[in-house]
Motif scaffolding. Sequence first.
Motif, PDB file in Angstrom:
ATOM      1  N   GLN A 163       0.809  -1.218   0.000  1.00 38.30           N
ATOM      2  CA  GLN A 163       0.000   0.000   0.000  1.00 38.30           C
ATOM      3  C   GLN A 163       0.842   1.268   0.000  1.00 38.30           C
ATOM      4  O   GLN A 163       0.405   2.320  -0.477  1.00 38.30           O
ATOM      5  N   ALA A 164       2.075   1.178   0.532  1.00 38.64           N
ATOM      6  CA  ALA A 164       2.947   2.350   0.522  1.00 38.64           C
ATOM      7  C   ALA A 164       3.260   2.793  -0.902  1.00 38.64           C
ATOM      8  O   ALA A 164       3.437   3.983  -1.172  1.00 38.64           O
ATOM      9  N   LEU A 165       3.342   1.835  -1.841  1.00 38.73           N
ATOM     10  CA  LEU A 165       3.614   2.169  -3.240  1.00 38.73           C
ATOM     11  C   LEU A 165       2.331   2.343  -4.046  1.00 38.73           C
ATOM     12  O   LEU A 165       2.316   3.049  -5.054  1.00 38.73           O
ATOM     13  N   LEU A 166       1.248   1.721  -3.604  1.00 38.20           N
ATOM     14  CA  LEU A 166      -0.028   1.863  -4.309  1.00 38.20           C
ATOM     15  C   LEU A 166      -0.745   3.156  -3.948  1.00 38.20           C
ATOM     16  O   LEU A 166      -1.641   3.589  -4.672  1.00 38.20           O
ATOM     17  N   ALA A 167      -0.357   3.756  -2.835  1.00 41.91           N
ATOM     18  CA  ALA A 167      -1.105   4.901  -2.308  1.00 41.91           C
ATOM     19  C   ALA A 167      -1.272   6.006  -3.339  1.00 41.91           C
ATOM     20  O   ALA A 167      -2.373   6.536  -3.532  1.00 41.91           O
ATOM     21  N   GLU A 168      -0.187   6.366  -4.040  1.00 39.63           N
ATOM     22  CA  GLU A 168      -0.273   7.454  -5.002  1.00 39.63           C
ATOM     23  C   GLU A 168      -1.171   7.078  -6.180  1.00 39.63           C
ATOM     24  O   GLU A 168      -1.972   7.905  -6.649  1.00 39.63           O
ATOM     25  N   SER A 169      -1.073   5.847  -6.672  1.00 41.27           N
ATOM     26  CA  SER A 169      -1.930   5.401  -7.776  1.00 41.27           C
ATOM     27  C   SER A 169      -3.395   5.442  -7.382  1.00 41.27           C
ATOM     28  O   SER A 169      -4.262   5.856  -8.173  1.00 41.27           O
ATOM     29  N   LEU A 170      -3.696   5.042  -6.154  1.00 45.94           N
ATOM     30  CA  LEU A 170      -5.089   5.047  -5.695  1.00 45.94           C
ATOM     31  C   LEU A 170      -5.586   6.468  -5.474  1.00 45.94           C
ATOM     32  O   LEU A 170      -6.759   6.772  -5.734  1.00 45.94           O
ATOM     33  N   ARG A 171      -4.706   7.345  -5.020  1.00 49.03           N
ATOM     34  CA  ARG A 171      -5.114   8.744  -4.833  1.00 49.03           C
ATOM     35  C   ARG A 171      -5.442   9.386  -6.185  1.00 49.03           C
ATOM     36  O   ARG A 171      -6.399  10.152  -6.304  1.00 49.03           O
ATOM     37  N   SER A 193      -9.171   9.043  -6.170  1.00 45.50           N
ATOM     38  CA  SER A 193      -9.257  10.210  -5.281  1.00 45.50           C
ATOM     39  C   SER A 193      -9.419   9.814  -3.818  1.00 45.50           C
ATOM     40  O   SER A 193     -10.189  10.413  -3.068  1.00 45.50           O
ATOM     41  N   THR A 194      -8.675   8.808  -3.391  1.00 43.70           N
ATOM     42  CA  THR A 194      -8.773   8.352  -2.011  1.00 43.70           C
ATOM     43  C   THR A 194      -8.134   9.354  -1.059  1.00 43.70           C
ATOM     44  O   THR A 194      -7.099   9.960  -1.368  1.00 43.70           O
ATOM     45  N   THR A 195      -8.737   9.535   0.096  1.00 45.15           N
ATOM     46  CA  THR A 195      -8.229  10.433   1.133  1.00 45.15           C
ATOM     47  C   THR A 195      -7.283   9.659   2.047  1.00 45.15           C
ATOM     48  O   THR A 195      -7.252   8.424   2.018  1.00 45.15           O
ATOM     49  N   PRO A 196      -6.500  10.347   2.892  1.00 43.33           N
ATOM     50  CA  PRO A 196      -5.647   9.636   3.849  1.00 43.33           C
ATOM     51  C   PRO A 196      -6.431   8.687   4.752  1.00 43.33           C
ATOM     52  O   PRO A 196      -5.973   7.570   5.038  1.00 43.33           O
ATOM     53  N   GLU A 197      -7.614   9.119   5.201  1.00 46.91           N
ATOM     54  CA  GLU A 197      -8.427   8.248   6.051  1.00 46.91           C
ATOM     55  C   GLU A 197      -8.822   6.981   5.307  1.00 46.91           C
ATOM     56  O   GLU A 197      -8.807   5.874   5.867  1.00 46.91           O
ATOM     57  N   GLN A 198      -9.190   7.120   4.026  1.00 46.58           N
ATOM     58  CA  GLN A 198      -9.583   5.959   3.232  1.00 46.58           C
ATOM     59  C   GLN A 198      -8.403   5.032   2.969  1.00 46.58           C
ATOM     60  O   GLN A 198      -8.551   3.802   3.010  1.00 46.58           O
TER      61      GLN A 198
END
Length: 421
Positions: A43-51, A55-60
């Motif tokens: 998830q540390a590397l997927l986080a930017e792709s998902l954002r 448009s995922t938020t930090p909470e999501q």
Amino acid sequence: MPIGMIDQIKTPKQETHGVGAFIWILAPVLLAFSLSQFFRSAQALLAESLRVELSTTPEQLGLISGSFHFAFALMQIPVGVMLDRYGPRLTNGVMMIVTVVGVMIFANAHSVVGLMAGQAVIGLGCSAAFMAALVLASRWVAPEKFAATSGLIVAFSLLGVLASATPLAALIEFRGWREAYYGLAGLSALSVVLTFVMVRDAPPNHSFHSRKGETVVEALRGMVSVWKNRQVWFLIGVAFFSYPAILTVRGLWGGPYLQDVFHLGAVDVGNVLLVMTIGMIIGPPAYGQLSRLMGGAAHRLIIFAVLAAAVLCFLQALVGQTALGVATVLLVAHGLLGSCATLNYAASRAAVPEHLIGRALTTVNLATFGGLFVLQSIAGVIIGRFEPGASEGYQVMFVFLGCGLAVAGGAFWWGTRRRAT
């Protein structure tokens, strides 16, 4: 039995077998464990792709990653009973089939709810891999070598974490994260086949083969016996914060931290996390060997590791936006010095009779992954309270993790010292 005697528990001698045979039997479970490490760290590397894509938020993001750990923790007690009753081969084989299903759900998800569902099913499926490896080690190697062996198991499995750093970042840029997960579904299916073909639950003439099947009532009594063990409770407190603090950074928020505070690209983020992972690989076997050389002095090493990690988190909170080198060194040191999980498992393995080992190990593991769900989710809430990309959110997160580690380490030191006197 006094808590201060955690490191002095005597275990019966057992027959040992060839290293080659043990490695052959362990290999499919190590593959499953490596995949589990990958999924919990990716998830540390997927986080930017998902954002960008959803448009995922930090909470999501915290909830998506935390879904894996919540489901993983939820299964620990049932997995402990299954390992003691049915053995690692059947337990891990069946659970990895569930992993394949979860990976496919995640790869095809187009909403936060879908991603959470996929992560949860993956967490359910991966829940047996590590404990299956430790139960196999408890039956195939001598008791005095268990800590060192479990450290090597963790170190090898962290190849999965390595793969979730630079290699995953490059693959995402080249093919996209969904196709990467389709490939991971194939690897998970391979681990199922290899588990049923290669794994053997115990050596010949081991008591496991002549065991009497437990009734449901007997299984529950065994679980209660583990829960009444005071040594296990002290280890639960440490397990809730020690490894979860590392994976809160390495497994999720380390990527956004490096992107937002130091403005690194995906591959550069992967490189920093890769170096942190190397520290995580060296730490467990090093602690295992130190424990063996010190005559099994696990509790002193546990206290050192937890308190050192607390100090490193506090220092990480003080790092400025131009001190990338210092931040990297602190991340590596945290991965190296804070990786005391194998000591927790060695101490819990020694605290109970042989027929309860699975339940003792999974109880401590339940605390570990319950801590992951809680810490990652709280970290998401903390970061979400600040402006997007603000460094202050990450500073508060590191202070929060440091405080939790300091309390856990201090409580463990006080409890073991008090019982020893």
